[in-house]
Design a protein around this motif. Structure first.
Motif, PDB file in Angstrom:
ATOM      1  N   GLY A  98      -0.024  -2.196 -11.018  1.00 18.97           N
ATOM      2  CA  GLY A  98       0.573  -3.037  -9.983  1.00 18.97           C
ATOM      3  C   GLY A  98       2.084  -2.982  -9.991  1.00 18.97           C
ATOM      4  O   GLY A  98       2.732  -2.884  -8.937  1.00 18.97           O
ATOM      5  N   THR A  99       2.680  -3.032 -11.186  1.00 23.27           N
ATOM      6  CA  THR A  99       4.141  -3.007 -11.275  1.00 23.27           C
ATOM      7  C   THR A  99       4.701  -1.670 -10.838  1.00 23.27           C
ATOM      8  O   THR A  99       5.768  -1.607 -10.210  1.00 23.27           O
ATOM      9  CB  THR A  99       4.586  -3.314 -12.717  1.00 23.27           C
ATOM     10  OG1 THR A  99       4.019  -4.554 -13.145  1.00 23.27           O
ATOM     11  CG2 THR A  99       6.103  -3.422 -12.797  1.00 23.27           C
ATOM     12  N   ALA A 100       4.002  -0.572 -11.155  1.00 17.92           N
ATOM     13  CA  ALA A 100       4.477   0.756 -10.750  1.00 17.92           C
ATOM     14  C   ALA A 100       4.590   0.850  -9.229  1.00 17.92           C
ATOM     15  O   ALA A 100       5.566   1.399  -8.692  1.00 17.92           O
ATOM     16  CB  ALA A 100       3.533   1.830 -11.284  1.00 17.92           C
ATOM     17  N   VAL A 101       3.607   0.306  -8.528  1.00 21.66           N
ATOM     18  CA  VAL A 101       3.656   0.322  -7.058  1.00 21.66           C
ATOM     19  C   VAL A 101       4.851  -0.473  -6.554  1.00 21.66           C
ATOM     20  O   VAL A 101       5.594  -0.026  -5.662  1.00 21.66           O
ATOM     21  CB  VAL A 101       2.347  -0.240  -6.475  1.00 21.66           C
ATOM     22  CG1 VAL A 101       2.463  -0.422  -4.968  1.00 21.66           C
ATOM     23  CG2 VAL A 101       1.175   0.683  -6.807  1.00 21.66           C
ATOM     24  N   LEU A 102       5.078  -1.647  -7.141  1.00 21.80           N
ATOM     25  CA  LEU A 102       6.191  -2.490  -6.701  1.00 21.80           C
ATOM     26  C   LEU A 102       7.540  -1.841  -6.990  1.00 21.80           C
ATOM     27  O   LEU A 102       8.475  -1.931  -6.173  1.00 21.80           O
ATOM     28  CB  LEU A 102       6.110  -3.858  -7.379  1.00 21.80           C
ATOM     29  CG  LEU A 102       4.905  -4.722  -7.009  1.00 21.80           C
ATOM     30  CD1 LEU A 102       4.954  -6.056  -7.735  1.00 21.80           C
ATOM     31  CD2 LEU A 102       4.835  -4.943  -5.497  1.00 21.80           C
ATOM     32  N   VAL A 103       7.665  -1.187  -8.132  1.00 18.09           N
ATOM     33  CA  VAL A 103       8.929  -0.518  -8.468  1.00 18.09           C
ATOM     34  C   VAL A 103       9.210   0.614  -7.482  1.00 18.09           C
ATOM     35  O   VAL A 103      10.346   0.777  -7.004  1.00 18.09           O
ATOM     36  CB  VAL A 103       8.902   0.002  -9.913  1.00 18.09           C
ATOM     37  CG1 VAL A 103      10.096   0.922 -10.191  1.00 18.09           C
ATOM     38  CG2 VAL A 103       8.920  -1.157 -10.896  1.00 18.09           C
TER      39      VAL A 103
END
Length: 319
Positions: A138-143
């Motif tokens: 999830g964080t990779a997508v947001l970054v």
């Protein structure tokens, strides 16, 4: 004669599915936050950016030096909220991990699982692996979305590359911090075995480690140095992260800038011949990111290793 019925030994529970079921509420919250932040960033990259840039160009034609346009405030707030979801989520993860592990040990739920075919090591591995995978994805997508928004905007916003929140949300550090939070919160739960104390300690340690990494990282990569003559003044390079600043003497010694006002004689009496400024430029972004990420991951790995050692030591007799 009574026939005996052989009973198969109970199958070990599907630990990954069990983790998802037990922490459904937390996963739903994380999913909603991640989806909302992703939608906000997609809007800021597409239609939001178009309308904001149109308003900006209408007020500030190309070549004009304009101040902040209040018509962009809604756009700015939307991006900030999405960024906060990336930057501050690790604090919630640390609190959640500490509370969950502490509660399961406090209530005896963990020991019950260990008697039903799940070894303590497998139990802890599932507690770490499943959330770590979901948080990282999830964080990779947001970054990636945040970097798209940051790189695409041509109108001026106060999100310089070295701003703490911008720096974190634009790189690998944002991926490492939730893993640190998960590891530290889990270790706090294993050590304290109570939900509320583990929640507080996991959160506090995560904040302290992040602060220490932020403080140390700039000093672990060589500073660039700008030199200026006495007549030119200290100088202010643009778009850089400042480090040390001061005056230079004729021997090359660095000293604090004397309180001389405009008196050149005063500077001469102090032996000042010029000024220096240490700084990091935008080209240092990735080295600094990787150094900070390395520090955070090293602490996370140490916390995970300590957690498994502590669990094996505490449950050796039961395994």
């Amino acid at each position: 004669m009574t026939a005996s019925v052989a009973t198969a030994p109970p199958r070990p529970p599907a630990t990954g599915r069990t983790v998802l079921r037990l922490h459904r509420a937390a996963l739903i919250v994380w999913g909603l936050v991640a989806v909302a932040a992703a939608l906000a960033l997609l809007w800021a990259y597409g239609p939001g950016a178009e309308s904001a840039e149109t308003a900006w160009r209408r007020t500030c034609p190309v070549g004009n030096d304009c101040t902040w346009d209040t018509t962009l405030n809604g756009y700015y707030r939307t991006v900030m909220l999405a960024r906060w979801a990336i930057v501050y989520m690790p604090y919630l993860v640390a609190a959640w991990a500490g509370a969950v592990i502490g509660r399961e040990l406090e209530s005896g739920t963990a020991r019950l699982a260990w008697t039903q075919g799940v070894t303590p090591t497998r139990w802890l591995a599932a507690k770490l692996t499943v959330p770590a995978a979901l948080l990282t994805a999830g964080t990779a997508v947001l970054v990636l979305l945040h970097r798209m928004v940051y790189s695409a905007n041509e109108f001026p916003l106060d999100w310089v590359w070295y701003d703490d929140n911008t720096f974190t949300a634009n790189g690998t550090l944002a991926l490492a911090l939730p893993l640190l939070a998960l590891a530290v919160g889990t270790l706090a739960g294993l050590l304290l075995r109570r939900a509320l104390p583990a929640l507080a300690v996991g959160l506090a340690v995560t904040v302290l480690v992040e602060y220490a990494a932020d403080t140390l990282t700039p000093h672990l990569w060589p500073w660039k140095t700008a030199l200026n003559g006495l007549q030119s003044g200290p100088g202010t390079p643009q778009n850089v992260k400042w480090g040390g600043q001061g005056a230079l003497t004729s021997t090359g010694e660095r000293i604090p800038i004397p309180d001389c006002g405009d008196s050149m004689k005063c500077f001469t009496d102090h032996g000042v011949t010029g000024y220096y400024l240490d700084y990091h430029s935008a080209s240092d972004f990735w080295p600094l990111q990787l150094i900070g990420t390395g520090i955070v991951l090293a602490v996370a790995a140490a916390a995970v290793g300590t957690a498994f050692w502590l669990l094996r030591r505490g449950t050796r007799a039961a395994v």
